[in-house]
Design an enzyme around this catalytic site. Sequence first.
Site: not given
Ligand SMILES: N[C@@H]1[C@@H](O)[C@H](O)[C@@H](COP(=O)(O)O)O[C@@H]1O
Length: 243
Positions: A67, A136, A138, A143
Site C-alpha cells: 500500500d 481494527d 485491516h 479496512e
Molecule cells: N498499512 C499499514 C499496515 O500494512 C500495517 O500492518 C499496520 C499496522 O502497523 P504496525 O505494525 O505499526 O502496528 O499499519 C498500517 O496501517
Amino acid sequence: MNIIKVKNYEEMSRMAAHILAAQVIGKPDSVLGLATGSTPIGIYDCLAEWCKNGEVDFSKAATVNLDEYRGLDHSNDQSYYYFMNKHLFSRINIDPSRTNVPDGTEPDPVKESKRYEALIKELGGIDIQLLGIGHDGHIGFNEPNSIFDKETHCVDLTEMTIEANKRFFESIDDVPRQAYTMGIGTIMSARKILMVVTGEDKADIVAKAFYGEVTPEVPASIIQFHPDVTVICDEAALSKCPR
Ligand SMILES: N[C@@H]1[C@@H](O)[C@H](O)[C@@H](COP(=O)(O)O)O[C@@H]1O
C-alpha cells in the site's frame, strides 16, 4: 493455518526473516510482497544484515508493496516508498527498478489500481506476502467493510487507522485520509502468506481474526481460508487466544 508462538519481538523478527531469506535462497527471482508499519522493521534489519554478510542475495528478486498513502511522493519521508527505501531497499543488493510501491501521486485511482494489478501479474504473481495487522483487523489498508475488496483500489482510511498512524506524522492533520492498497483478492492470490504480530495491544484482534469467524468486518480473518499461511505471534499478541 500454522500459528507459531514466539517469546518476543526479536524472535518473531528473526523467524520471519529466516522464512523470507529461505524463499529467496530457494528461488532467487522470487516476488516478495512487502509491508510497512513498525512490526516488520526488525525483519528488515535481519535481512539487511544477512545480505551484507553474503548470506542472502536479492539481486534477482522483485518486490511489490501492499500500500501507499494517496498524495505522497517518494521523497516525502512519510511515504511508504521512503520507509521501504530507508529500512530495506537501500540496505540490500536489490535492483531498485524491481522494487514496486503503488504510486501515491497518480491522481486517477482507477488508472493506478489497474496498473498495479497488471504489474503483479506481469511479474508472475506474488510468491510470499508479508503482512502486519491493524488494530481494527485491516491488512494493507483494507479496512473493515461489508464486502471483501478484490483488487488494488483507493480507500478512505478509518478514524482508528488515522489515529493509530498519527504517531509517524507531526500532527493528525498531516495524516493522509486516503491510500492505495492491494485488495483482499490480490493478497489472497499470493502463493504463501506470512503474518507477523507483536504486543498486547494486538491480542484482541488476533483472537478475533484467527479464532473467530471469517468476515469482511475483520479483513484479516480471510487468511484463515488461504492454503499456505504462517502466522508468527509473540506471547503478548497471543495472550487472549483460546489455546
Ligand atoms: N498499512 C499499514 C499496515 O500494512 C500495517 O500492518 C499496520 C499496522 O502497523 P504496525 O505494525 O505499526 O502496528 O499499519 C498500517 O496501517
